[in-house]
Design a protein around this motif. Structure first.
Motif, PDB file in Angstrom:
ATOM      1  N   TYR A  25       0.864  -1.179   0.000  1.00  0.00           N
ATOM      2  CA  TYR A  25       0.000   0.000   0.000  1.00  0.00           C
ATOM      3  C   TYR A  25       0.899   1.227   0.000  1.00  0.00           C
ATOM      4  CZ  TYR A  25      -3.511   3.342   1.829  1.00  0.00           C
ATOM      5  OH  TYR A  25      -4.353   4.411   2.019  1.00  0.00           O
ATOM      6  N   THR A  78      -1.326  -1.171  -4.313  1.00  0.00           N
ATOM      7  CA  THR A  78      -2.478  -0.270  -4.258  1.00  0.00           C
ATOM      8  C   THR A  78      -1.957   1.092  -3.824  1.00  0.00           C
ATOM      9  OG1 THR A  78      -4.058  -2.018  -3.703  1.00  0.00           O
ATOM     10  CG2 THR A  78      -4.689   0.239  -3.160  1.00  0.00           C
ATOM     11  N   GLU A  85      -8.843   1.480   5.226  1.00  0.00           N
ATOM     12  CA  GLU A  85      -7.758   0.701   4.632  1.00  0.00           C
ATOM     13  C   GLU A  85      -7.910  -0.800   4.869  1.00  0.00           C
ATOM     14  OE1 GLU A  85      -4.545   4.254   5.529  1.00  0.00           O
ATOM     15  OE2 GLU A  85      -5.426   2.992   7.085  1.00  0.00           O
ATOM     16  N   LEU A 134      -7.996  -3.265   1.755  1.00  0.00           N
ATOM     17  CA  LEU A 134      -6.750  -3.978   1.479  1.00  0.00           C
ATOM     18  C   LEU A 134      -6.646  -5.355   2.107  1.00  0.00           C
ATOM     19  CD1 LEU A 134      -4.533  -0.849   2.152  1.00  0.00           C
ATOM     20  CD2 LEU A 134      -4.992  -1.816  -0.102  1.00  0.00           C
ATOM     21  N   VAL A 147      -0.563  -6.548   4.573  1.00  0.00           N
ATOM     22  CA  VAL A 147      -0.111  -5.592   3.563  1.00  0.00           C
ATOM     23  C   VAL A 147       1.098  -4.815   4.094  1.00  0.00           C
ATOM     24  CG1 VAL A 147      -0.771  -3.592   2.173  1.00  0.00           C
ATOM     25  CG2 VAL A 147      -2.456  -5.353   2.713  1.00  0.00           C
ATOM     26  N   ILE A 194       3.056  -1.409   4.058  1.00  0.00           N
ATOM     27  CA  ILE A 194       2.883  -0.002   3.699  1.00  0.00           C
ATOM     28  C   ILE A 194       4.256   0.575   3.389  1.00  0.00           C
ATOM     29  CG2 ILE A 194       2.031   2.254   4.420  1.00  0.00           C
ATOM     30  CD1 ILE A 194       0.137   0.864   6.332  1.00  0.00           C
ATOM     31  N   TRP A 236      -1.669  -4.277   8.778  1.00  0.00           N
ATOM     32  CA  TRP A 236      -0.429  -4.104   8.019  1.00  0.00           C
ATOM     33  C   TRP A 236       0.669  -5.006   8.576  1.00  0.00           C
ATOM     34  CZ3 TRP A 236       3.222  -2.227  11.403  1.00  0.00           C
ATOM     35  CH2 TRP A 236       2.764  -1.447  12.476  1.00  0.00           C
TER      36      TRP A 236
END
Length: 277
Positions: free
Chosen positions: A51, A72, A107, A111, A115, A117, A143
């Motif tokens: 992300y 993304t 988010e 997502l 993920v 970031i 995340w």
């Protein structure tokens, strides 16, 4: 067109008449070697989901895609969307661009979990986004890691130790259940336009969450303690119900100042406040 066929970033800037907007906290990076170095900080990204906030013309976006990531990216500046669309066309389905404000996006819903970031954060929203990502009630968070560009002074505040000039609320909110480190510094000359300060890339991974502590309680505690950091705790915390009693129970001298307390001290106080809430 493939990623290798994309025109140089400087040509893209000229083609779309882009310029870094001070009001949006923008500073563009053109050095592909530096951008690739940033993309390596989270570890191997082949097949990983990433992300990115504030991609601008897409320099870091290209580096993340070169590393094999599924990206993304959310961009508030609509002027940059055509340049990002070109990258998306060349990325063969590995880039999804969202137009909007990162602070307004759900988010986790967009997502999912796991993920990474990775972002050269706009200076004017960087700290707000970091606190938002660190203040998630559910932990481990959605995340997997944070790799973020900040002004060097902010980076030093994130990793600071007690009794140092940079130690404060941001250090406690980061370190109580995550491990931050400064990956490397970035000279101001690497940016267009050059900012007035040196920057640094910070890498943060989630850690174990101390039992019995609510993030909102720790936020209120650190906000009160460091809001008047020159004052003794008996003064700065007197408006927070139960705080002075918690200090007494933990045998913490109320004549001390906030910057002398360790992260563990703040966690212990927050635990008592959480239990008594």
């Amino acid at each position: 067109m493939t990623l290798d066929d994309l025109p140089p970033l400087r040509a893209v800037i000229a083609q779309y008449g882009l310029s870094a907007e001070k009001s949006l906290g923008q500073n563009f990076l053109f050095d592909s070697q530096l951008l690739d170095r940033i993309a390596r900080v989270p570890g191997p990204l082949e097949g990983e989901r990433v992300y990115e906030v504030g991609p601008g013309p897409g320099g870091l976006t290209r580096a993340l895609l070169r590393a094999g990531a599924q990206v993304t990216a959310v961009e508030r500046d609509r002027r940059c969307l055509p340049a990002l669309a070109e990258i998306a066309d060349a990325a063969e389905g590995r880039l999804n661009v969202l137009s909007g404000d990162a602070l307004a996006i759900d988010e986790a819903a967009q997502l999912g979990r796991g993920v990474h970031i990775v972002a050269n954060l706009p200076y004017n929203v960087g700290t707000a986004l970091l606190v938002r990502w660190l203040s998630i009630e559910d932990w481990p968070p959605w995340w997997a890691s944070l790799t973020l560009m900040f002004q060097k002074e902010v980076a030093e505040r994130i990793v600071a130790s007690p009794d140092s000039d940079h130690y404060g609320r941001l250090a406690v909110l980061t370190q109580w259940r995550a491990q931050p480190k400064i990956a490397f510094a970035v000279n101001r000359a690497a940016f267009v336009p050059p900012p007035k300060v040196t920057s640094a890339v910070v890498h943060i991974v989630p850690g174990e969450v101390p039992a019995g502590v609510r993030p909102k309680t720790l936020e209120r505690l650190t906000e009160a303690a460091f809001g008047q950091r020159r004052k003794m705790l008996r003064q700065s915390l007197k408006g927070l119900p139960g705080a002075l009693e918690a200090l007494a129970a933990l045998d913490i001298d109320p004549a001390r100042r906030a910057e002398t307390l360790s992260v563990a001290d703040f966690v212990a106080v927050a635990r008592l406040l959480t239990a008594r809430a």
